[in-house]
Design a protein around this motif. Structure first.
Motif, short mmCIF file in Angstrom:
data_model
loop_
_atom_site.label_atom_id
_atom_site.label_comp_id
_atom_site.label_asym_id
_atom_site.label_seq_id
_atom_site.Cartn_x
_atom_site.Cartn_y
_atom_site.Cartn_z
N VAL A 12 -61.79 10.69 31.19
CA VAL A 12 -62.88 9.46 30.97
C VAL A 12 -64.05 9.88 29.37
N LEU A 13 -63.78 11.24 29.46
CA LEU A 13 -64.81 11.75 27.86
C LEU A 13 -63.83 11.93 26.78
N LEU A 14 -62.45 12.25 27.19
CA LEU A 14 -61.19 12.27 26.28
C LEU A 14 -61.23 10.36 25.77
N THR A 15 -60.82 9.61 26.62
CA THR A 15 -60.33 8.85 26.22
C THR A 15 -62.38 7.87 25.44
N CYS A 16 -63.43 8.20 26.09
CA CYS A 16 -64.35 7.10 24.92
C CYS A 16 -64.17 7.87 23.58
N LEU A 17 -63.56 9.55 23.68
CA LEU A 17 -63.40 10.20 22.18
C LEU A 17 -62.24 9.24 21.61
N LYS A 18 -61.84 8.96 21.78
CA LYS A 18 -60.60 7.95 21.68
C LYS A 18 -60.66 7.04 20.95
N LEU A 19 -61.68 6.17 21.87
CA LEU A 19 -61.95 4.79 21.66
C LEU A 19 -62.59 4.71 20.21
N ARG A 20 -63.36 5.06 19.95
CA ARG A 20 -64.39 5.19 19.50
C ARG A 20 -63.58 5.74 17.87
N GLN A 21 -62.39 6.54 17.63
CA GLN A 21 -61.33 6.01 16.22
C GLN A 21 -60.72 4.59 16.21
N LEU A 22 -60.36 3.93 18.01
CA LEU A 22 -59.74 3.15 17.63
C LEU A 22 -60.68 1.50 18.84
N VAL A 67 -68.96 13.58 22.45
CA VAL A 67 -69.44 13.25 22.36
C VAL A 67 -70.92 12.93 22.06
N PHE A 68 -71.22 13.39 22.35
CA PHE A 68 -73.46 13.36 22.10
C PHE A 68 -73.76 13.91 21.21
N GLY A 69 -73.32 15.16 20.77
CA GLY A 69 -73.47 15.90 19.79
C GLY A 69 -74.26 17.13 20.53
N LYS A 70 -75.02 18.58 20.08
CA LYS A 70 -74.48 19.89 20.53
C LYS A 70 -75.68 19.68 21.90
N HIS A 71 -76.41 18.90 21.36
CA HIS A 71 -78.08 18.87 22.32
C HIS A 71 -78.07 17.95 23.25
N TRP A 72 -76.44 17.37 24.04
CA TRP A 72 -76.66 17.01 24.61
C TRP A 72 -76.82 16.98 26.23
N ASN A 73 -78.00 18.27 25.96
CA ASN A 73 -77.81 18.75 27.86
C ASN A 73 -79.68 18.55 27.80
N LEU A 108 -70.58 4.64 27.10
CA LEU A 108 -70.66 5.92 26.52
C LEU A 108 -70.02 6.33 24.98
N SER A 109 -69.08 5.23 24.77
CA SER A 109 -69.21 5.13 23.64
C SER A 109 -70.19 4.00 22.56
N LEU A 110 -70.30 3.40 23.36
CA LEU A 110 -71.87 2.68 22.75
C LEU A 110 -72.58 3.54 22.43
N SER A 111 -72.61 4.64 23.34
CA SER A 111 -74.21 4.96 23.66
C SER A 111 -74.41 6.53 22.28
N GLU A 112 -75.01 6.16 21.85
CA GLU A 112 -75.71 6.97 20.74
C GLU A 112 -75.66 8.22 21.28
N ASP A 113 -76.40 8.50 22.31
CA ASP A 113 -77.34 9.77 22.41
C ASP A 113 -77.46 9.81 23.92
N VAL A 114 -77.51 10.79 24.77
CA VAL A 114 -77.66 11.13 26.33
C VAL A 114 -78.90 9.67 26.84
N PRO A 115 -80.92 10.27 26.40
CA PRO A 115 -81.38 8.81 27.41
C PRO A 115 -81.24 7.92 27.25
N SER A 116 -80.39 7.26 25.72
CA SER A 116 -80.02 5.83 26.17
C SER A 116 -78.93 5.25 27.29
N LEU A 117 -78.37 6.47 28.03
CA LEU A 117 -77.86 6.74 29.05
C LEU A 117 -78.72 6.09 30.02
#
Ligand code: SF4
Lengths: 282, 380
Positions: A12-22, A67-73, A108-117
């Motif tokens: 899912v995470l890999l696909t999310c990154l791919k989908l942001r490119q395509l 996907v969410f930047g280094k401050h993801w947690n 996931l690909s549309l969410s900019e950051d974790v709080p928005s989830l």
């Protein structure tokens, strides 16, 4: 262009990154390559296909940081409510009986950051959040109300969860009883934890038929009667709060085991103040 | 250590003794914030197997059904029996562990030794569940140290707020030495244990104590100030309250029972200290002239007594100001801080704010969204 991905957290995470490119790519998911191939054949698709998550050995923490930047947690650390971290979030959503993994990837690909989830404003985010909560709730209910018993020395419990959480629950039970083999049975499958005690892998999935052949030490189990006595002794009659108790011991969840079903009955009907044995007491 | 049965308990079965001793702890709260496994018909959760080791007691606490002068069946469970029952419930996933209290068997040292024996046996058999021990006032320091090695949580009940009150309700013990000194040692031991690296992965709970509400004459203001003092001085995280209920054949049998709501309001007030960062003195306005809580949500009373600071702007207020708004708790306050700007009530509701309560006290984008009925509802 079709992205065919595997329904794992990594996939899912890999696909999310791919989908942001395509962003215009179509998504197709499967648990393994054969299933994907069947789906493609069935749909008669002939466009470019990119496989994602079927071989990779990328670390999920690295992927989530991409996907969410280094401050993801950070959000999870500071959130006072016990929210799962995003990796656990994805895992829980994937376990939902009605989960649409493509929808999860898009969310996931549309969410900019974790709080928005968690406090999502988009419909997709809300749907994923709801799925996560439902799976979490049904897992917690199992941890609360399932009552395993010894079957030929294996702490065994039969469950019928709405979502795919048998392995999660089995790991929980194995952690709680690290000195015993445990088994979680659902239909014709059994998830065995601490299997090394019975000559198996530490964690393994077998058929329930196979489980029937396993032998381990015998442990006697005569607990239900004692539990009834204990449960009844904890009730404070003057404080009876049926509504509150019913909310926490919901009917549906209590059907997980005979013991909690009995408890639920007492929540509903109260505890009889007078039993035959009472006539013989001082 | 050998275990001696008292003469009048020999004929009781294990089940009967278990029933007596478990009902002796039914008023004790054992919240350890883990998995609840069942809910009694009164709505309280069951997480642990709660029991007394014995209801035989040499103490004379005036409110207690187990006081030595009272004529009541006396029963005990041996450490092995407690261990066996705990294991059985634990294996069936019916509890997460054990809450063990006891009447005083001779003296505090002897009693705590027996309690320690139970915990040690469980741990020696590989028990990884939670062990919470309510210890006797006056438990020696060396035993507290040994108990800290095996229990997740332990503490001595304060019961009331001062030496004078304590000597009235618990005449056999000394408040300063037997209770406060033990709370201090417990705090030090907890700090020490938490520092130990890789402490078996075991959770070390915060200091723990319980108050009997309404047995002595202390006011709610006194109780809240004492709780605050204990939080500052002994790292008490969460106090427990037990409403006084007169028991026949005790010196307080003709006293009036403490109303149930008083316990609830005290819990709510203690949460304001624990989770909202308030101090006991911030709450001085909410009591009656005699220092008692009213049967109303203390947070609403606090807001009403600080009416001049409301309505606050949800998009500019500090976290501390947000926490003063009824209907906004610590979780929703931090969500608001993270999700600003907030445009409407629906967004707040999604974050867990109870809008009907909060509405009269907030403004969103400069607009107050209250009306008289909402205000009355929030006041009621
Ligand atoms: S010491 Fe405990 S059990 Fe004994 S009388 Fe006092 S409160 Fe009751």
């Amino acid at each position: 262009m079709i992205i065919g991905f595997r329904t794992t957290v990594e996939g899912v995470l890999l696909t999310c990154l791919k989908l942001r490119q395509l962003p215009d790519a179509q998504l197709m998911f499967a648990e393994d390559l054969e299933e994907l191939q069947r789906k493609i054949d069935f749909a008669g698709l002939e466009t470019d296909l990119e496989l994602v998550g079927f071989e990779s050995a990328a670390s999920t923490t690295e992927l989530i940081a991409r996907v969410f930047g280094k401050h993801w947690n950070r959000h999870v650390k500071f959130s006072r409510r016990k929210e799962p971290d995003p990796i656990h979030f994805i895992d829980l959503v994937l376990r939902h009986a009605d989960c649409d993994p493509s929808e999860l990837v898009r969310t996931l690909s549309l969410s900019e950051d974790v709080p928005s989830l968690f406090s999502g404003k988009m419909q997709l985010q809300k749907r994923c959040y709801r799925c996560m909560r439902e799976v979490n709730l049904s897992y917690q209910r199992l941890c609360m109300f399932a009552r395993p018993a010894f079957v030929r020395g294996i702490l065994t419990v039969d469950i019928k969860p709405e979502h795919r959480i048998e392995d999660m629950f089995c790991r929980w039970l194995a952690r709680k009883n690290p000195d015993l083999p445990v088994a979680v049975v659902h239909g014709d499958k059994a998830w065995i934890g601490n299997g090394h005690f019975v000559g198996l892998d530490r964690f393994i999935v077998v058929t329930s038929l196979f489980m029937g052949n396993l032998e381990a030490m015998n442990v006697s189990d005569e607990v239900e009667e004692l539990w009834d006595v204990y449960y009844d002794s904890q009730m404070i009659d003057s404080r009876r709060n049926k509504k509150h108790a019913k909310k926490f011991q919901p009917k549906a969840a209590s059907s997980v085991s005979g013991m909690s079903m009995k408890d639920r009955y007492k929540v509903e009907r109260g505890i009889s103040p007078c039993k035959l044995g009472d006539f013989f007491e001082i | 250590m050998s275990y001696v049965k008292t003469p009048n308990e020999a004929h009781k079965t294990l089940t009967e003794r278990m029933r007596y001793l478990a009902s002796g702890t039914k008023y004790d709260s054992c919240n350890q914030s883990a998995v609840c496994h069942a809910f009694a018909p009164d709505g309280r959760c069951i997480q642990l197997y709660k029991t007394l080791l014995t209801n035989y007691c040499s103490g004379e606490c005036t409110y207690c059904p187990n006081r030595c002068e009272r004529d009541t069946p006396r029963v005990s469970l041996s450490p092995d029996e407690v261990v066996k029952i705990t294991w059985s419930f634990y294996r069936r996933n019916a509890v997460e562990g054990l809450f063990l209290s006891s009447g005083v068997i001779g003296d505090a040292e002897n009693t705590s030794e027996k309690q320690l024996e139970v915990a040690r046996k469980l741990r020696a058999q590989g028990f990884q569940g939670y062990i919470h021990m309510r210890l006797m006032p006056g438990t020696p320091k060396y035993l507290l140290e040994e108990i800290a090695d095996v229990a997740n949580k332990f503490g001595v009940n304060a019961e009331t707020t001062s030496s004078i009150n304590y000597s009235e309700v618990c005449p056999n013990f000394d408040y300063t030495n037997d209770v406060l000194q033990r709370l201090k040692w417990t705090k030090e031991l907890i700090i020490e244990k938490r520092k130990e690296v890789g402490y078996g992965g075991r959770i070390i709970g915060a200091n723990d104590t319980q108050f009997v509400v309404g047995a002595a004459d202390e006011s709610d203001r006194d109780i809240v100030h004492t709780v605050n003092k204990f939080m500052d001085k002994y790292d008490l995280r969460r106090p427990y309250f037990m409403s006084f209920d007169p028991v026949a054949d005790t010196p307080l049998e003709h006293n009036t029972p403490s109303p149930q709501w008083r316990e609830v309001r005290l819990y709510q007030t203690s949460y304001l200290l624990k989770d909202y960062g308030l101090k006991a003195k911030d709450l001085d306005e909410i009591y009656t002239d005699k220092g008692f809580l009213k049967d109303q949500d203390p947070k609403i009373l606090l807001a009403q007594s600080n009416a001049e600071i409301f309505p606050i702007d949800i998009n500019n207020a500090s976290q501390q100001e947000l926490l003063l708004v009824p209907g906004i708790g610590p979780v929703s306050a931090s969500r608001i801080m993270q999700s600003r700007p907030i445009n409407c009530e629906q967004e707040l509701a999604r974050m867990g704010v109870v809008i009907t309560r909060a509405r009269p006290y907030i403004k969103i984008k400069g607009r107050c969204q209250t009306n008289l009925s909402a205000f009355m509802e929030a006041c009621s």
